[in-house]
Design a protein around this motif. Structure first.
Motif: not given
Length: 1008
Positions: A517, A541, A543-545, A547, A567-570
């Motif tokens: 991970e 994916q 993770p969003l963090w 970014e 990537f995270d969908p956001s």
């Protein structure tokens, strides 16, 4: 390297300052003495000069010296009687009698403006020393008034933002002893160095670093017998450097760095040479380093270039005589033999770099003398054939700040004695065979800023403490036998606690560390510039963090060879604003390729071997700095946009193969000038090859195979001077391959694959004669394992290809520069195999199978001493197999099946290894391999097939066939109808079967 550049610059600066302004101001030099009274006219001139300037604006890129100060601010008006004596002003010195200003030091005085030829400066006609270095004269030209200062002996205008041609009146200052014009904006073209040497005959110090000279160094410089220091770095001087200059009787410093076209040969040095510094970084060195180098007993610095250093032989034992040496750099010079033990005498060494030489294999522990050089601050032994364990005596080098033992064969544990090196900042032990755990005592080496332990056999988890070293900025643990991050549950608590203060890592390499991970510790390093997590087991994916990891600092991100799906969908757009290198090769990304932010200055975008889909992304056309683009092995489809043709003037690699692109190939415009590789193979592209490819003068590799391109042979590509690989297989190329347009056509070509097309006529004998790179290569070059590649931001992008070798579709992930291959199989070539093919003596692979070739196998093929694979099957060759082929010692694959060959099969070490299948379909052959003894009566029988009556076939108008093929009609039926109207329906049927078989193979290759 940065250390040495700084060392040279500072030392040369000190030399110049010491010589130029040993006595600047009487008041400053002798605080208790009385300054002479200043001459009124000189005072007036100084004040006018002061008032012509303003303070320079802040300029972080401008060079400077320590403790700059605006000296002229202390100069006051003569009405102030207490300060009316200009001889006491800062930076001013006068003679004792008349009070005339004889020395003016305004270096680093924050002057901003320009000096014209009518400046009051030139009224100081008694000036002997003038220093205006490290100011900002606003890119103005050096004024012509210096000729009025006929008494000048020392002039320093270095790094003051003067530009343009150096005025000729400076060369009229015949009393000149020291001249420093170094910087990066001046030119010295006409007059040049020859005029300087002719006029300034008293010169002792000359520094022209960065001055644009662009000429050979004249022999007349050797007439300057008083010369003590000569520095010509970054001047563009070229040709052969005169050896006589190296033998000047008073020369102490010679710096010629960064003149890549300057060739230097070492002379025999005499025992009275006072040479103290010799800098030859990035110049061309050849020959041997003479043993007389040991005569230079005053030498303190010797740097031999790592890029153009082609010295031969051993490092002379006499180097041990240079007992004044403080730094010794001979990196990458090709020295052989052993590292001389005489270096033990160099007890003053502070910097030693012997890296990347071909020294003989020896144990590091055998260099016992090395650990007695206790003044060493930097030790580089990278790539010097060292083996064994790192001895504990390394701990004796207590002043060591840099230790580089990378790229050797060192084994065992990392010795605990390294803990004694309390000043250690950079530790590089990569590319060895070190084992064990990462030692916990490293946590006490708090000065460490750079740790590189990658490519070893280290075990265990990545310890958390290693990322908490307070000064650590770079950590590389890639490709060991690590097992994830240490106690990840505990790490989540300890790393998020407010009491923990972590360093700001800028570079982190955890490739192949068995991560499952994204390490949570990354959240504590928001200033990362490089992150390498390739070849792990990270799934799912991103993770969003992530970014927030280096959102404004991250330049290079490598997530390749994992199991990431996206990537995270956001994250609709990648968040890293300054991203330059992006690599997601060999993952499971789906959907369109990830979009970088508009602000990114993207240099490298690698997304090979994913599950990306959709059309070609238009945003790529806006990447003006793109050098490398690889979207190969995906499911992208649709047409290629015209904007791809001018995506970037810097584009070097364009690889879109193994997708489903269709339509025509766009013309290449601006991008073509730098393009080295274009690979569009295994798509569904149609039309013709874009003629704009001929403008790609840097092109080395073209792969358009396995498409539906309908064209004639692109003889117009022969004008590309660097083209080495041309793959056009499995298309609809047709017609006769004519003769070369010039004797230089395709001279650099080493690999050509035209298989599975419809070429007709004779084999291209004319081109066999022009493919000179297939004829002979230098024996030394053949020993170097260099690959076809292009430089990009992260290093080098290596070209890859697929070819049929030994009957198998072979994937070449790297292509050797020396590999040569010709594949003209599965066409309709006719006639004899020309004897000229025997001139291509460096061929490794030759495939002429499944054509309509007649005549015998040329005995000249026996000259192809490097040949590994030969396939002549499926033709109409007759006669015997030449005995000369038995002399091909490297031949491991042979196929001459399904011809009309007769006689006995040659015997030899290689021929005896070939199986029956290599010769089947030749009823007239005999030999042990095919269990048909040559003594049988039918040996002399000639098969009926040899006496066929197929000459009428080649008189057929092939334009009909090609029209049918090009228009997409069923080619088999066109040929069958045409032939059945004649006398040879069985031949038409054979061709039809061959083409149908070819189409089946094509579909099978495309699926693979």
């Amino acid at each position: 390297m940065e250390f040495m550049i700084l060392y040279l610059a500072v030392l040369m600066h000190i030399v110049c300052l010491t010589s130029n302004f040993l006595v600047l101001t009487t008041s400053n030099a002798f605080p208790g003495s009385v300054a002479p009274l200043c001459h009124k006219d000189d005072m007036s001139a100084l004040l006018q000069f002061k008032n012509s300037f303003t303070n320079a604006p802040s300029n972080p890129h401008a060079p400077s010296i320590p403790f700059p100060r605006p000296k002229v601010e202390s100069w006051t008006d003569p009405n102030n009687q207490t300060s009316s004596n200009c001889c006491s002003w800062d930076g001013v010195a006068c003679d004792d009698k008349a009070g005339h200003v004889i020395a003016l030091d305004l270096s680093s005085s924050n002057l901003f403006g320009s000096i014209n030829s009518s400046s009051s400066l030139f009224r100081l006609v008694h000036l002997q020393r003038l220093n205006l270095a490290f100011n900002h004269f606003n890119h103005s030209r050096i004024p012509s008034g210096f000729g009025l200062l006929s008494g000048l002996t020392h002039l320093n205008l270095s790094h003051s933002f003067f530009s343009g041609q150096v005025p000729p009146d400076i060369f009229t200052l015949t009393r000149m002893i020291s001249l420093d014009l170094s910087g990066d904006l001046l030119e010295l073209r006409s007059p040049g160095l020859a005029t300087l040497a002719q006029n300034l005959t008293n010169l002792q110090f000359l520094n022209l670093d960065g001055v644009d000279i662009l000429s050979p160094v004249p022999d007349t410089l050797a007439s300057l017998s008083s010369l003590r220091s000569l520095s010509l770095s970054r001047c563009g001087v070229h040709g052969v450097f005169p050896e006589s200059i190296l033998q000047l009787p008073n020369l102490e410093n010679l710096i010629l760095n960064y003149n890549i076209n300057l060739t230097v040969h070492f002379p025999d040095f005499n025992a009275i040479s006072p040479l103290r510094m010799l800098g030859l970084l990035d110049t061309r060195l050849s020959g041997e380093l003479p043993s007389s180098i040991g005569n230079l007993e005053s030498l303190e610095g010797l740097e031999l270039d790592p890029d153009n250093c082609n010295l031969t032989g051993a490092l002379p034992y006499s180097v041990g005589n240079l007992r004044s040496l403080k730094y010794l750099i001979i990196r990458g010079c090709g020295f052989s033999g052993s590292i001389p033990s005489s270096l033990a005498s160099l007890t003053q060494l502070t910097y030693l770099d012997l890296s990347s030489n071909a020294f003989s294999l020896q144990n590091l522990s055998s260099l016992s003398w090395l650990w007695k050089l206790t003044k060493l601050g930097a030790l580089y032994l990278r790539g010097t054939s060292l083996q064994g364990e790192i001895p504990s005596s390394v701990g004796n080098l207590s002043r060591l700040g840099v230790l580089d033992l990378g790229d050797n064969r060192l084994s065992g544990l990392v010795p605990a004695e390294l803990l004694n090196l309390r000043q250690m900042k950079r530790l590089l032990l990569d590319n060895n065979e070190l084992s064990g755990y990462i030692p916990s005592w490293l946590s006490n080496m708090t000065q460490l800023t750079f740790i590189n332990l990658q490519f070893n056999r280290l075990q265990g988890p990545v310890p958390l403490w290693i990322t908490q070293l307070p000064n650590l900025t770079s950590l590389h643990l890639c490709f060991n036998q690590m097992n994830g991050i240490e106690d990840s549950d505990l790490s989540n608590h300890s790393l998020t606690g407010s009491s923990v203060t972590l360093p700001k890592l800028s570079s982190l390499g955890l490739a192949s560390c068995n991560l499952r991970e994204f390490p949570i510790l990354l959240q504590n390093h928001p200033n990362l510039e490089l992150l390498d997590l390739n070849s792990n087991n990270i799934r799912g994916q991103v993770p969003l963090w992530m970014e927030n990891i280096g959102i404004s600092s991250l330049h290079s991100l490598n997530l390749s060879h994992n199991f990431l799906t996206g990537f995270d969908p956001s994250l609709k757009i990648l968040p890293w604003m300054n991203l330059q290198t992006f690599d997601i090769t060999s993952n499971m990304f789906t959907g369109p390729p990830p979009t970088p932010p508009p602000s990114a200055n993207l240099d490298t975008y690698l997304a090979k071997q994913n599950k990306l889909s959709g059309p070609f992304p238009r945003w790529i056309c806006n990447l003006s700095s793109l050098v490398t683009l690889d979207l190969s092995f995906n499911n992208l489809r649709g047409t290629l946009p015209d904007c791809l043709g001018n995506v970037s003037t810097s584009l070097s690699v364009l690889n879109l193969q193994r997708n489903r692109f269709s339509g025509n190939i766009p013309q290449l415009y601006a991008s073509g000038m730098q393009l080295k590789m274009i690979a569009l193979g295994h798509n569904q592209l149609q039309g013709q090859l874009p003629r704009s490819l001929a403008n790609c003068s840097m092109m080395e590799f073209i792969d358009m195979g396995n498409n539906q391109i309908s064209d004639i042979f692109p003889s117009w590509l022969e004008s590309l001077p660097h083209l080495k690989v041309l793959i056009l297989s499995q298309n609809k190329f047709h017609g006769v391959i004519g003769t070369p347009g010039s004797l230089s056509g395709f001279q650099r070509l080493r690999i050509i694959n035209l298989s599975y097309n419809l070429f007709t006529g004779m084999l291209p004998e004319g081109y066999f004669q022009t493919w000179t790179s297939m004829k002979a290569i230098d024996s030394l070059e053949s020993q170097k394992l260099t690959y076809l590649e292009a430089r990009c931001h992260f290093g080098f992008y290596q070209f890859y290809m697929i070819m049929i070798n030994k009957g198998i579709h072979t994937y070449y992930p790297k292509v050797l520069e020396t590999f040569t291959a010709i594949d003209l199989s599965e066409n309709m070539f006719s006639g004899d195999i020309p004897n000229a093919i025997g001139d291509l003596r460096q061929l490794h692979l030759l495939n002429l199978s499944n054509n309509f070739l007649t005549g015998g196998i040329p005995s000249t093929i026996g000259h192809l001493s490097e040949l590994e694979s030969l396939d002549l099957s499926g033709n109409r060759l007759s006669g015997q197999i030449p005995e000369e082929l038995a002399e091909l010692n490297f031949l491991s694959s042979l196929n001459v099946s399904h011809n009309n060959l007769t006689g006995s099969i040659p015997r030899g070490p290689q021929f005896n290894t070939f199986t029956k299948s290599s010769f089947e379909g030749n009823p007239g052959l005999c030999g042990d391999t095919i269990s048909k003894k040559c003594s049988s009566p039918d040996v002399e029988d000639s098969p009926a097939a040899v006496q066929d009556d197929s000459s009428w076939f080649w008189e057929f108008d092939w334009k009909v066939v090609l029209l049918g093929y090009g228009s997409g009609l069923a080619i088999g039926f066109v040929i069958e109808n045409a032939f059945n109207s004649g006398k040879q329906p069985e031949l038409a049927e054979a061709i039809r079967r061959r083409l149908q078989n070819r189409q089946r193979k094509s579909r099978r290759i495309s699926r693979n």
